[in-house]
Enzyme design. Structure first.
Site, PDB file in Angstrom:
ATOM      1  N   SER A   1     -12.921  24.262 -28.311  1.00 15.72           N
ATOM      2  CA  SER A   1     -13.104  22.979 -28.966  1.00 15.72           C
ATOM      3  C   SER A   1     -12.006  22.805 -29.998  1.00 15.72           C
ATOM      4  O   SER A   1     -11.546  23.777 -30.584  1.00 15.72           O
ATOM      5  CB  SER A   1     -14.477  22.953 -29.632  1.00 15.72           C
ATOM      6  OG  SER A   1     -14.464  22.088 -30.753  1.00 15.72           O
TER       7      SER A   1
ATOM      8  N   GLU B   1     -18.546  21.339 -15.671  1.00 18.39           N
ATOM      9  CA  GLU B   1     -18.949  19.963 -16.023  1.00 18.39           C
ATOM     10  C   GLU B   1     -18.173  18.931 -15.219  1.00 18.39           C
ATOM     11  O   GLU B   1     -18.720  17.919 -14.773  1.00 18.39           O
ATOM     12  CB  GLU B   1     -18.727  19.726 -17.517  1.00 18.39           C
ATOM     13  CG  GLU B   1     -19.663  20.532 -18.395  1.00 18.39           C
ATOM     14  CD  GLU B   1     -19.265  20.404 -19.852  1.00 18.39           C
ATOM     15  OE1 GLU B   1     -19.966  19.707 -20.594  1.00 18.39           O
ATOM     16  OE2 GLU B   1     -18.248  21.001 -20.249  1.00 18.39           O
TER      17      GLU B   1
ATOM     18  N   TYR C   1      -9.329  -6.290  13.378  1.00 17.47           N
ATOM     19  CA  TYR C   1      -8.700  -5.825  12.148  1.00 17.47           C
ATOM     20  C   TYR C   1      -8.716  -6.919  11.087  1.00 17.47           C
ATOM     21  O   TYR C   1      -8.492  -8.093  11.377  1.00 17.47           O
ATOM     22  CB  TYR C   1      -7.249  -5.385  12.409  1.00 17.47           C
ATOM     23  CG  TYR C   1      -6.540  -4.941  11.136  1.00 17.47           C
ATOM     24  CD1 TYR C   1      -6.695  -3.653  10.646  1.00 17.47           C
ATOM     25  CD2 TYR C   1      -5.755  -5.835  10.405  1.00 17.47           C
ATOM     26  CE1 TYR C   1      -6.084  -3.254   9.466  1.00 17.47           C
ATOM     27  CE2 TYR C   1      -5.140  -5.444   9.220  1.00 17.47           C
ATOM     28  CZ  TYR C   1      -5.309  -4.156   8.752  1.00 17.47           C
ATOM     29  OH  TYR C   1      -4.718  -3.769   7.578  1.00 17.47           O
TER      30      TYR C   1
ATOM     31  N   LYS D   1     -16.498  27.754 -30.063  1.00 18.01           N
ATOM     32  CA  LYS D   1     -16.948  27.225 -28.772  1.00 18.01           C
ATOM     33  C   LYS D   1     -16.184  27.751 -27.564  1.00 18.01           C
ATOM     34  O   LYS D   1     -14.999  28.012 -27.618  1.00 18.01           O
ATOM     35  CB  LYS D   1     -16.825  25.701 -28.782  1.00 18.01           C
ATOM     36  CG  LYS D   1     -17.751  25.040 -29.784  1.00 18.01           C
ATOM     37  CD  LYS D   1     -19.096  24.733 -29.202  1.00 18.01           C
ATOM     38  CE  LYS D   1     -18.992  23.451 -28.412  1.00 18.01           C
ATOM     39  NZ  LYS D   1     -20.280  23.079 -27.851  1.00 18.01           N
TER      40      LYS D   1
ATOM     41  N   SER E   1       0.838  -1.204   0.000  1.00 13.42           N
ATOM     42  CA  SER E   1       0.000   0.000   0.000  1.00 13.42           C
ATOM     43  C   SER E   1       0.866   1.243   0.000  1.00 13.42           C
ATOM     44  O   SER E   1       0.370   2.357   0.010  1.00 13.42           O
ATOM     45  CB  SER E   1      -0.903  -0.001   1.235  1.00 13.42           C
ATOM     46  OG  SER E   1      -0.126  -0.128   2.412  1.00 13.42           O
TER      47      SER E   1
ATOM     48  N   THR F   1     -39.366  26.289 -10.508  1.00 14.62           N
ATOM     49  CA  THR F   1     -39.732  24.969  -9.996  1.00 14.62           C
ATOM     50  C   THR F   1     -40.012  24.161 -11.260  1.00 14.62           C
ATOM     51  O   THR F   1     -40.531  24.720 -12.242  1.00 14.62           O
ATOM     52  CB  THR F   1     -40.979  25.012  -9.088  1.00 14.62           C
ATOM     53  OG1 THR F   1     -42.088  25.464  -9.862  1.00 14.62           O
ATOM     54  CG2 THR F   1     -40.790  25.928  -7.892  1.00 14.62           C
ATOM     55  N   HIS F   2     -39.647  22.930 -11.266  1.00 13.82           N
ATOM     56  CA  HIS F   2     -39.759  22.090 -12.475  1.00 13.82           C
ATOM     57  C   HIS F   2     -38.998  22.700 -13.657  1.00 13.82           C
ATOM     58  O   HIS F   2     -39.351  22.466 -14.804  1.00 13.82           O
ATOM     59  CB  HIS F   2     -41.213  21.873 -12.877  1.00 13.82           C
ATOM     60  CG  HIS F   2     -42.111  21.522 -11.735  1.00 13.82           C
ATOM     61  ND1 HIS F   2     -42.385  20.218 -11.389  1.00 13.82           N
ATOM     62  CD2 HIS F   2     -42.753  22.303 -10.841  1.00 13.82           C
ATOM     63  CE1 HIS F   2     -43.198  20.223 -10.331  1.00 13.82           C
ATOM     64  NE2 HIS F   2     -43.432  21.475  -9.978  1.00 13.82           N
TER      65      HIS F   2
HETATM   66  N1  ARG Z   1      -1.154  -1.147   5.773  1.00 15.32           N
HETATM   67  C1  ARG Z   1      -2.052  -1.652   6.734  1.00 15.32           C
HETATM   68  C2  ARG Z   1      -3.419  -0.999   6.591  1.00 15.32           C
HETATM   69  O1  ARG Z   1      -3.506  -0.010   5.992  1.00 15.32           O
HETATM   70  C3  ARG Z   1      -1.548  -1.406   8.117  1.00 15.32           C
HETATM   71  C4  ARG Z   1      -2.076  -2.357   9.136  1.00 15.32           C
HETATM   72  C5  ARG Z   1      -1.533  -3.699   8.890  1.00 15.32           C
HETATM   73  N2  ARG Z   1      -1.856  -4.607   9.937  1.00 15.32           N
HETATM   74  C6  ARG Z   1      -1.747  -5.915   9.795  1.00 15.32           C
HETATM   75  N3  ARG Z   1      -2.081  -6.643  10.791  1.00 15.32           N
HETATM   76  N4  ARG Z   1      -1.343  -6.464   8.679  1.00 15.32           N
HETATM   77  O2  ARG Z   1      -4.406  -1.465   7.056  1.00 15.32           O
END
Ligand code: ARG
Length: 465
Positions: free
Chosen positions: A279, A292, A319, A285, A25, A157-158
């Site tokens: 455009s 948008e 968790y 344009k 991550s 309205t509408h």
């Molecule tokens: N990168 C993990 C998360 O965002 C951190 C927590 C990880 N904990 C674990 N027990 N693997 O959730």
């Protein structure tokens, strides 16, 4: 870097490449580095206070963490996928830098309470920034409202012409919606103000840690009460995502009107060149792309809320790694609302208001019909009958291709004897707005009251500029 994991003690075989790929991550959670380091420094100080670290060890850890912070900020830090996330990258780098003592930092802590801490700290900071950006938009709306008090336009309205209102009243309508958004933002912020650090993985830790010290140093309002709930709770993120979805809806509705009002058919406003694009094929344009895209981006804000709701649904306590999926929706919603608010502010601040065109739209569309019916009611005609009479007047005008305000007293008398000579005054849309004296109506005094109230709210939010 493939190799030894911080959690690798009991493993014999190497992690598969796909495992590293799916678990990593760090590409997106590295934006938590400041909060992570700040949290670790306070955690180390707490460990020293309770005698787990001595002064020297604590000092080394804190200095090492501060050096890492500097390296990251100067772009000299290398993050490794194989170390999964921001937490383990920083912890690993610390040990590389200061040696064995770095390995003591994670005592009495789990990544589960650590990540919850980082997310709460991060969200808190972003809430403050976003509140300012909303205040900027409200400020622009109030400023425009104040300088355009005499311009009237149709309220719809509408999407059919309904009644005349001040353009200011219309602008302030959007300002009030944004004020409610600030309320929802503050609710999310309050939900994030509970300290999670110190509960460990899920059951608590085997140390008499000092969570009150952590709370004070990290600026939380209170301490979480149940370790299992603490590492499972992502409600504060959902609160924020809900806030962002509703804000996105409001901005999208404003954007839709800017798109509509700036068409050649309406022509109520002209968006500045700075927020329109050309455009590639049609030289004439000027497209309202910013509006948008703000309208369009509400889609991802709704999606982000739904995404996390679905991720969390059915997860057993405590968790679960699924919860790592809370980050991208949150970060995306934060970035998106900030961008949309800036775009909206720019459009409002720079738009040109075509008062004359708006005025024509109220003058040529029988927008004062209700005022005329009310007049008859005051003269003793039952409302349904009055409605019928005025309907007949409209029909007559349509047939004769006449505007309402060109009717004379004797024209009106053809439809009812209850019309005295003062009735013609009511056909004037400007007069109509002045008669809307009920609290929150579009009469000048009421609009000025709103402006005062909104300025007061802006002031309480602190410096806007
Ligand atoms: N990168 C993990 C998360 O965002 C951190 C927590 C990880 N904990 C674990 N027990 N693997 O959730």
């Amino acid at each position: 870097m493939k190799g030894k994991k911080l959690w690798g003690g009991r493993f014999e075989q190497e992690t598969a490449t796909i495992t590293e790929k799916i678990s990593a991550s760090v590409d997106f959670d590295k934006r938590l580095y400041r909060q992570d380091i700040h949290g670790s420094i306070v955690h180390a100080e707490m460990l020293r206070n309770i005698g787990v670290l001595n002064d020297e060890e604590c000092r080394k850890i804190v200095n090492g963490l501060q050096e890492i912070l500097k390296e990251i900020e100067e772009n000299k830090f290398e993050f490794f996928h194989s170390l999964e996330d921001v937490h383990m990258n920083i912890e690993y780098a610390l040990t590389q830098k200061i040696g064995e003592v770095g390995k003591k930092l994670h005592t009495a802590r789990s990544r589960n309470d650590q990540v919850a801490l980082d997310m709460r700290l991060y969200l808190r900071e972003e809430c403050a920034l976003i509140r300012r950006l909303i205040a900027h938009v409200v400020h622009e709306l109030v400023t425009k409202a104040e300088t355009h008090l005499e311009i009237i336009m149709p309220a719809y309205t509408h999407l059919q012409v309904a009644q005349p209102v001040r353009f200011s009243h219309y602008l302030l309508a959007h300002a009030w919606a944004l004020v409610r958004d600030i309320g929802r933002l503050e609710a999310a912020e309050r939900a994030s103000m509970v300290l999670p650090l110190g509960v460990g993985a899920c059951a608590g830790v085997n140390y008499r840690n000092d969570r009150e010290f952590l709370r004070k140093k990290l600026g939380f309002a209170s301490i979480s009460q149940n370790s299992m709930d603490t590492v499972s709770d992502r409600d504060y993120i959902l609160d924020f995502l809900y806030f962002a979805a509703v804000l996105g809806m409001h901005l999208s509705r404003m954007a839709e009107e800017l798109v509509l009002w700036s068409t050649s058919e309406f022509g109520f406003i002209r968006l500045s060149d700075s927020v329109t694009t050309g455009s590639s094929i049609m030289p004439q344009k000027r497209n309202p792309d910013v509006a948008e895209l703000i309208r369009g981006k509400s889609g991802r804000l709704y999606g982000n809320l739904m995404s996390l709701l679905v991720t969390m649904k059915g997860l057993p306590l405590t968790y679960n790694r699924d919860m790592q999926e809370d980050k991208e929706p949150l970060f995306d919603s934060i970035d998106t609302v900030k961008m949309c608010l800036e775009g909206m502010k720019e459009m409002i601040a720079t738009m040109e208001v075509n008062g004359g065109v708006m005025r024509n739209a109220v003058y040529s569309n029988y927008s004062t019909a209700t005022d005329l019916a009310d007049y008859l009611v005051k003269k003793g005609v039952p409302f349904r009958e009055a409605h019928e009479i005025v309907g007949a007047i409209v029909k007559h005008c349509e047939r004769e291709k006449k505007d309402f305000f060109s009717l004379t007293h004797s024209d009106l008398q053809m439809f009812s004897n209850a019309f005295d000579s003062d009735a013609v005054n009511l056909l004037d849309p400007m007069r109509s707005t002045e008669n809307k004296v009920s609290a929150g109506g579009t009469a000048l005094v009421e609009v000025e009251k709103q402006i005062r109230e909104l300025k007061h709210i802006l002031k309480s939010l602190g410096e806007v500029r």
